[in-house]
Enzyme design. Structure first.
Site, mmCIF file in Angstrom:
data_model
loop_
_atom_site.group_PDB
_atom_site.id
_atom_site.type_symbol
_atom_site.label_atom_id
_atom_site.label_comp_id
_atom_site.label_asym_id
_atom_site.label_seq_id
_atom_site.Cartn_x
_atom_site.Cartn_y
_atom_site.Cartn_z
ATOM 1 N N SER A 73 0.834 -1.209 0.000
ATOM 2 C CA SER A 73 0.000 0.000 0.000
ATOM 3 C C SER A 73 0.861 1.249 0.000
ATOM 4 O O SER A 73 1.968 1.268 0.565
ATOM 5 C CB SER A 73 -0.884 -0.025 1.250
ATOM 6 O OG SER A 73 -1.472 1.233 1.487
ATOM 7 N N LYS A 88 1.651 -3.149 6.661
ATOM 8 C CA LYS A 88 2.185 -3.210 5.292
ATOM 9 C C LYS A 88 3.685 -2.947 5.290
ATOM 10 O O LYS A 88 4.453 -3.616 4.585
ATOM 11 C CB LYS A 88 1.452 -2.214 4.390
ATOM 12 C CG LYS A 88 -0.010 -2.551 4.155
ATOM 13 C CD LYS A 88 -0.187 -3.926 3.524
ATOM 14 C CE LYS A 88 -1.622 -4.285 3.267
ATOM 15 N NZ LYS A 88 -1.791 -5.681 2.808
ATOM 16 N N TYR A 138 -2.686 -0.248 10.492
ATOM 17 C CA TYR A 138 -2.843 -0.883 9.176
ATOM 18 C C TYR A 138 -1.620 -0.589 8.308
ATOM 19 O O TYR A 138 -1.000 -1.491 7.738
ATOM 20 C CB TYR A 138 -4.108 -0.387 8.465
ATOM 21 C CG TYR A 138 -4.086 -0.681 6.985
ATOM 22 C CD1 TYR A 138 -4.226 -1.990 6.528
ATOM 23 C CD2 TYR A 138 -3.863 0.321 6.045
ATOM 24 C CE1 TYR A 138 -4.153 -2.279 5.167
ATOM 25 C CE2 TYR A 138 -3.792 0.043 4.688
ATOM 26 C CZ TYR A 138 -3.940 -1.258 4.256
ATOM 27 O OH TYR A 138 -3.858 -1.543 2.917
#
Length: 335
Positions: free
Chosen positions: A125, A154, A150
């Site tokens: 991402s 990644k 989050y």
């Protein structure tokens, strides 16, 4: 015929990638625990491609089940989508995000190493860049401390993969997506989050359809063209095709290092208000929206420099924002 495991293959990006893989002649095996998807998607994929992928209802947090899968199934590569992906929710539930997104990645890589599966595509991402110092964002931009758990999963995920490629035969490509939107042209698959949408476009389409009373725009005081946050919105089918090209790069030994990263976006930023204007233009629907406070974990602006993906992979986004939004609305109308 090469066999490819797609984790999270019934989800939004996963299902579109499965369709493109099957269209290119790959045999697809899907692992999905249906935590943010539905089993009906399997039939929708089959109706688009006339081929039913093999499906396994496995929770990747179950290490024994993952071991069993690899023991019983030979695969030539893995495309790993399965992960929790809402920025706001990750701020509230960091431990669940770390367990789900990091633990499962480790189990997958362990089994790939043990079973000599060497091709791995990671769903990464643009969140790894945080608020980048320069726009557009190149792959050489520094990876910043994450703005959310989050984003951190990644970032840590990429580090784990990179370290694994150093001590194993695994070759990996991390695709750093910007903001995937839209739906398949058949309107049979699209973005259907379970519960209240965390992403902009399903909230837009559900508001237009009358399912949601109004759309909240988080932040109207950003230093942007109109005060709302700017993102790079890429059609999910363009994104899915990038996975096939990246996978083929590994299968054909065209990768230059054992771990490569590519930005996957359109190269253009649009503000939230510009997205709303585009949606209203292509659908003829007026949206009920209000401007509210910024949301924790969000950044001001992010859009990609896609030069390396364009030249190295030979991939380019083809669909416009208008086309992506219209496809999302056509999908919403089928629900």
């Amino acid at each position: 015929m090469k066999k490819i495991l797609v984790t999270g293959g019934l989800g939004f990006i996963g299902s579109h990638t499965v369709v493109e893989l099957q269209n290119e002649g790959f045999e697809v095996l899907i692992i999905d625990n249906l935590s943010n998807s539905t089993i009906e998607v399997l039939d929708k994929i089959t109706s688009i491609t006339n081929k039913k992928p093999s499906y396994f209802n496995i929770d990747l947090k179950d290490k024994v089940a993952v071991q069993q899968f690899f023991k019983e199934n030979n695969v030539d590569g893995v495309i790993h989508f399965a992960a929790s992906k809402a920025v706001g929710e990750s701020v509230e539930k960091p431990l669940e995000y770390y367990e789900n997104n990091i633990g499962t990645l480790v189990y997958l890589l362990q089994e790939m190493k043990a079973n000599k599966v060497s091709n791995f595509i990671f769903s990464s991402s643009c969140t790894v860049y945080g608020q980048a110092d320069e726009l557009p964002i190149t792959e050489n931009a520094p990876v910043k401390p994450a703005e959310s758990p989050y984003g951190n999963t990644k970032k840590i995920g990429e580090e784990i993969i990179k370290d694994t490629t150093k001590i194993s035969k695994i070759n990996a490509i991390a695709l750093r997506y910007f903001n995937p939107i839209g739906a398949h042209e058949s309107a049979k698959i699209g973005e259907l989050p379970i519960g209240v949408p965390q992403n902009l476009i399903p909230f837009v389409t559900q508001t237009a359809a009358g399912i949601r009373k109004e759309l909240s725009i988080f932040g109207s005081d950003y230093p942007t063209i109109d005060g709302t946050a700017v993102r790079d919105y890429i059609h999910v089918v363009d994104l899915a095709k990038a996975h096939i090209i990246a996978l083929s790069r590994l299968l054909n030994y065209k990768n230059k290092t054992s771990f490569e990263v590519f930005n996957i976006g359109t190269g253009k930023g649009n503000s939230v208000l510009e997205v709303i204007q585009s949606f209203e233009k292509v659908t003829g629907k007026k949206l009920n929206y209000k401007l509210v406070e910024r949301r924790e974990g969000d950044i001001t602006a992010a859009y990609a420099d896609t030069t390396i993906a364009n030249t190295e992979l030979g991939w380019k986004a083809e669909c416009t924002l208008d086309e992506a939004l219209l496809s999302a609305w056509k999908w919403q109308e089928t629900l």
